[in-house]
Design a protein around this motif. Structure first.
Motif, PDB file in Angstrom:
ATOM      1  N   THR A  68     -11.672   3.467   4.665  1.00  0.00           N
ATOM      2  CA  THR A  68     -10.613   3.049   3.750  1.00  0.00           C
ATOM      3  C   THR A  68     -10.799   3.675   2.371  1.00  0.00           C
ATOM      4  O   THR A  68      -9.841   4.159   1.761  1.00  0.00           O
ATOM      5  N   ALA A  91      -9.716   7.266   2.500  1.00  0.00           N
ATOM      6  CA  ALA A  91      -8.257   7.374   2.519  1.00  0.00           C
ATOM      7  C   ALA A  91      -7.686   7.106   1.129  1.00  0.00           C
ATOM      8  O   ALA A  91      -6.744   7.777   0.681  1.00  0.00           O
ATOM      9  N   ALA A 146       2.490   3.073  20.635  1.00  0.00           N
ATOM     10  CA  ALA A 146       2.814   2.115  19.579  1.00  0.00           C
ATOM     11  C   ALA A 146       2.408   2.624  18.192  1.00  0.00           C
ATOM     12  O   ALA A 146       2.877   2.112  17.187  1.00  0.00           O
ATOM     13  N   LEU A 178      -9.680  11.000   9.234  1.00  0.00           N
ATOM     14  CA  LEU A 178      -9.994   9.645   8.784  1.00  0.00           C
ATOM     15  C   LEU A 178      -8.870   9.100   7.921  1.00  0.00           C
ATOM     16  O   LEU A 178      -8.550   7.910   7.965  1.00  0.00           O
ATOM     17  N   ALA A 179      -8.234   9.970   7.125  1.00  0.00           N
ATOM     18  CA  ALA A 179      -7.158   9.541   6.231  1.00  0.00           C
ATOM     19  C   ALA A 179      -5.797   9.551   6.923  1.00  0.00           C
ATOM     20  O   ALA A 179      -4.822   9.046   6.365  1.00  0.00           O
ATOM     21  N   VAL A 198       3.833  -3.492  17.825  1.00  0.00           N
ATOM     22  CA  VAL A 198       5.146  -3.096  18.321  1.00  0.00           C
ATOM     23  C   VAL A 198       5.522  -3.999  19.485  1.00  0.00           C
ATOM     24  O   VAL A 198       4.748  -4.141  20.427  1.00  0.00           O
ATOM     25  N   ARG A 215      -6.908  -1.497   5.577  1.00  0.00           N
ATOM     26  CA  ARG A 215      -6.952  -0.319   6.433  1.00  0.00           C
ATOM     27  C   ARG A 215      -5.939   0.683   5.884  1.00  0.00           C
ATOM     28  O   ARG A 215      -4.869   0.870   6.445  1.00  0.00           O
ATOM     29  N   ALA A 216      -6.277   1.264   4.732  1.00  0.00           N
ATOM     30  CA  ALA A 216      -5.318   2.107   4.018  1.00  0.00           C
ATOM     31  C   ALA A 216      -4.962   3.368   4.794  1.00  0.00           C
ATOM     32  O   ALA A 216      -3.951   4.000   4.530  1.00  0.00           O
ATOM     33  N   TYR A 217      -5.804   3.722   5.782  1.00  0.00           N
ATOM     34  CA  TYR A 217      -5.553   4.965   6.506  1.00  0.00           C
ATOM     35  C   TYR A 217      -4.492   4.793   7.577  1.00  0.00           C
ATOM     36  O   TYR A 217      -4.028   5.752   8.162  1.00  0.00           O
ATOM     37  N   SER A 218      -4.114   3.567   7.857  1.00  0.00           N
ATOM     38  CA  SER A 218      -3.259   3.353   9.024  1.00  0.00           C
ATOM     39  C   SER A 218      -1.965   2.639   8.681  1.00  0.00           C
ATOM     40  O   SER A 218      -1.958   1.667   7.934  1.00  0.00           O
ATOM     41  N   ASP A 219      -0.855   3.134   9.217  1.00  0.00           N
ATOM     42  CA  ASP A 219       0.419   2.438   9.125  1.00  0.00           C
ATOM     43  C   ASP A 219       0.697   1.676  10.413  1.00  0.00           C
ATOM     44  O   ASP A 219       1.816   1.250  10.653  1.00  0.00           O
ATOM     45  N   ALA A 220      -0.304   1.536  11.260  1.00  0.00           N
ATOM     46  CA  ALA A 220      -0.087   0.919  12.567  1.00  0.00           C
ATOM     47  C   ALA A 220       0.320  -0.541  12.410  1.00  0.00           C
ATOM     48  O   ALA A 220      -0.178  -1.248  11.538  1.00  0.00           O
ATOM     49  N   ARG A 221       1.257  -0.949  13.215  1.00  0.00           N
ATOM     50  CA  ARG A 221       1.671  -2.334  13.229  1.00  0.00           C
ATOM     51  C   ARG A 221       1.949  -2.705  14.677  1.00  0.00           C
ATOM     52  O   ARG A 221       2.095  -1.846  15.527  1.00  0.00           O
ATOM     53  N   LYS A 235       0.501  12.133   3.874  1.00  0.00           N
ATOM     54  CA  LYS A 235       1.109  11.811   5.168  1.00  0.00           C
ATOM     55  C   LYS A 235       2.600  12.114   5.159  1.00  0.00           C
ATOM     56  O   LYS A 235       3.274  11.894   4.148  1.00  0.00           O
ATOM     57  N   TYR A 236       3.094  12.589   6.242  1.00  0.00           N
ATOM     58  CA  TYR A 236       4.529  12.898   6.473  1.00  0.00           C
ATOM     59  C   TYR A 236       5.012  14.080   5.639  1.00  0.00           C
ATOM     60  O   TYR A 236       6.213  14.293   5.512  1.00  0.00           O
ATOM     61  N   LYS A 242       9.870   7.275   8.348  1.00  0.00           N
ATOM     62  CA  LYS A 242       8.662   7.517   7.552  1.00  0.00           C
ATOM     63  C   LYS A 242       8.773   8.876   6.874  1.00  0.00           C
ATOM     64  O   LYS A 242       8.343   9.062   5.739  1.00  0.00           O
TER      65      LYS A 242
END
Lengths: 101, 475
Positions: B380, B383, B239, B429-430, A61, A53-59, B459-460, B246
């Motif tokens: 994916t 992204a 969350a 999406l990315a 919590v 899931r390269a689009y997400s940094d979600a982890r 990002k960021y 970051k």
């Protein structure tokens, strides 16, 4: 293409009443959208790529289960938005009963 | 009182005038209220103008008088109708929430309140942010201030129109597939979709939770930057919100290299005036000292198909909470099940019903792998296309929209409406930040319709959007 019965089944699953006159319109629209998104079948995928899931940094919590607010602090303000309440609870119809009759 | 030209006023200027005492917070707020009462009847940017604006202004004025003011103290905002402010109605432009009063403040609002911002009212939108024109609002369409026969875009059409008609200095919207950038482009204002997770979603009425982000709209890049700085930050209540680390750990390139995926223009439905405008913008950036080169985003042509699986899937789950029990509309049936079915049938509009049914379909047993999982896999790949491109370039330049604002009622079938998101959905999406900046006008039927150009950054790296955006404005 999806069928009229499929639209009726979906509307039951989604808990949304749909009039008979609307079924045909929904069938046409949803079929067209599904026809469009079918272009994804052109994309070849490598084994296991669905797990990336390269689009997400979600982890996940975590937080300590402490510092609970005082019980009832929000009860009145939340229940004030409810269509029907009784003695500090949401009021709903009984779930079982009428269908057997 | 100093003469105020609302059409060019910036946050920094307003702040300076307020500090110097050239005008008071009340006088500034009244200027905007006057514009709203003159124009909102035609444009319908606001669904409600708050009755306590002067009380809010008094509190902000005290902060200024006691030298306790920040840059946003006393600055008048319009807020999209899907962002909760405690004690005020937040309807998401839906009949199902028509009389819903928010029981808490969204995190973005908490931050703006602390900063001393003034809330003028809530702005119109497509119901539950589903649409690209505000035609899906249960409370009437918003009209484009540049041409009242045309849409302002959507879903944050009210927020864009409010800025364009000088009915707010800045506004807040939300962007799931282009809902800040596309209306910004149609109305000739600046709109920012921040990095996913940079602004907390707590208190934003959810549509597609892996895509949604709150973003500011204003007349200048600097104004949008100021608001973004005020509302961003990690939040225990969301969350998926991201930490400041970051941002501090993001690779700090500044290569002044812009990539253009020209291949995305090779499809039907893209207006020649949009293509020409892109070339003009490229020339301008070259004159500003940027290197511009062609890049490929091989999977971007699938972005809209991916979006129209993932978004309805997430929306169908998110909107299951509207059941006629906890809050909002309730329609009586014979039993609980019928209560649900009737409430949701009457409360949701056509587009919302369509997307919930579509989402239910792609998530149902037997279709989940073919649609939802497949879409996530291709997401994916999209992204990764962006990640790869950003190893060579710092920014990606694209049109914001395939056409200028279209006419009210012109797009009758859903797919043609969805096409308006073709250049904006990929950034959602990315998870990447993107900004739409006014880039000229198209002469259509005797009207000058605004055009917008879109920059996307890693990002960021909103900082890259702001620096390149400001250079473009000044150049």
């Amino acid at each position: 293409m999806i069928k009229a019965e499929d639209v009726k089944k979906l509307s039951q699953l989604a808990r949304i009443s749909v009039s008979d006159s609307e079924v045909e319109e929904l069938r046409t629209d949803i079929s067209a959208i599904l026809g469009y998104v079918d272009k994804l079948n052109e994309v070849r995928e490598e084994a296991g790529s669905e797990h990336v899931r390269a689009y997400s940094d979600a982890r996940t919590v975590m937080r300590d289960d402490t510092d609970a607010h005082e019980p009832g602090l929000y009860t009145d303000s939340l229940l004030a938005e409810a269509p029907a309440t009784e003695n500090g609870f949401y009021k709903v119809k009984k779930i079982l009963g009428n269908t057997d009759e | 009182m100093a003469d105020i030209d609302l059409s060019t006023l910036t946050i920094a200027q307003a702040h300076e005038h307020l500090i110097k005492g050239d005008f008071s917070v009340k006088e500034l707020a009244q200027k905007y209220l006057d514009v709203i009462s003159e124009k909102n009847g035609d444009i319908n940017a606001y669904l409600e103008v708050y009755s306590d604006v002067m009380e809010q202004a008094e509190i902000a004025q005290k902060k200024i008088d006691s030298k306790d003011a920040g840059v946003l103290t006393g600055i008048p905002f319009g807020i999209k109708d899907n962002i909760l402010i405690k004690g005020r109605i937040a309807s998401a432009s839906s009949k199902i929430l028509e009389n819903y009063t928010a029981t808490y403040d969204s995190t973005a609002i908490v931050k703006l309140k602390k900063a001393g911002a003034i809330f003028l009212g809530r702005t119109n939108m497509d119901e539950f942010a589903m649409g690209g024109s505000t035609e899906n609002s249960a409370f009437g369409v918003t009209k484009n201030p540049h041409d009242l026969e045309r849409v302002p875009g959507g879903s944050s059409g009210g927020s864009a129109a409010a800025v364009a008609m000088n009915g707010a200095l800045v506004t807040i919207g939300s962007d799931t597939g282009g809902s800040v950038r596309q209306p910004a482009s149609f109305c000739g204002v600046v709109g920012l979709k921040p990095t996913y997770g940079s602004v907390s979603r707590h208190g934003l009425i959810a549509m597609g939770s892996s895509l949604d982000v709150i973003g500011p709209m204003g007349k200048s890049v600097a104004d949008v930057e100021t608001v973004f700085d005020a509302i961003k930050g990690e939040d225990i209540m969301d969350a998926t919100s991201v930490s400041d680390e970051k941002y501090s750990n993001a690779e700090k390139t500044d290569r002044k290299i812009i990539g253009v995926p020209r291949h995305i223009l090779d499809q039907e439905g893209i207006d020649d005036v949009v293509k020409k405008n892109l070339e003009d913008v490229i020339t301008k950036y070259e004159q500003l000292g940027y290197e511009v080169k062609d890049i490929e985003l091989p999977h971007i042509e699938y972005a809209l198909a991916v979006y129209y699986i993932i978004m309805p899937a997430e929306a169908s789950s998110n909107l299951s909470r509207f059941d006629g029990v906890k809050y909002g509309l309730h329609v009586e049936g014979n039993d609980l099940l019928e209560d649900y079915i009737k409430t949701r049938g009457e409360g949701f509009g056509t587009e919302v019903r369509r997307r919930i049914l579509l989402g239910t379909y792609v998530l149902s047993a037997g279709y989940y792998d073919a649609y939802y999982n497949k879409a996530n896999t291709v997401r994916t790949l999209i992204a990764q296309d962006f990640d790869k491109a950003f190893t060579d370039v710092d920014l990606i330049l694209m049109p914001t929209t395939p056409t200028p604002a279209f006419k009210i009622g012109e797009k009758s079938d859903p797919l043609s409406m969805y096409f308006a998101d073709i250049f904006t959905a990929p950034a959602n999406l990315a998870g990447a930040p993107a900004i739409s900046i006014p880039s000229g006008f198209a002469d259509v039927d005797g009207n000058r319709l605004p055009l917008g150009i879109q920059l996307v950054a890693p990002k960021y790296r909103e900082d890259l959007l702001f620096s390149a955006g400001k250079k473009f404005e000044q150049g």
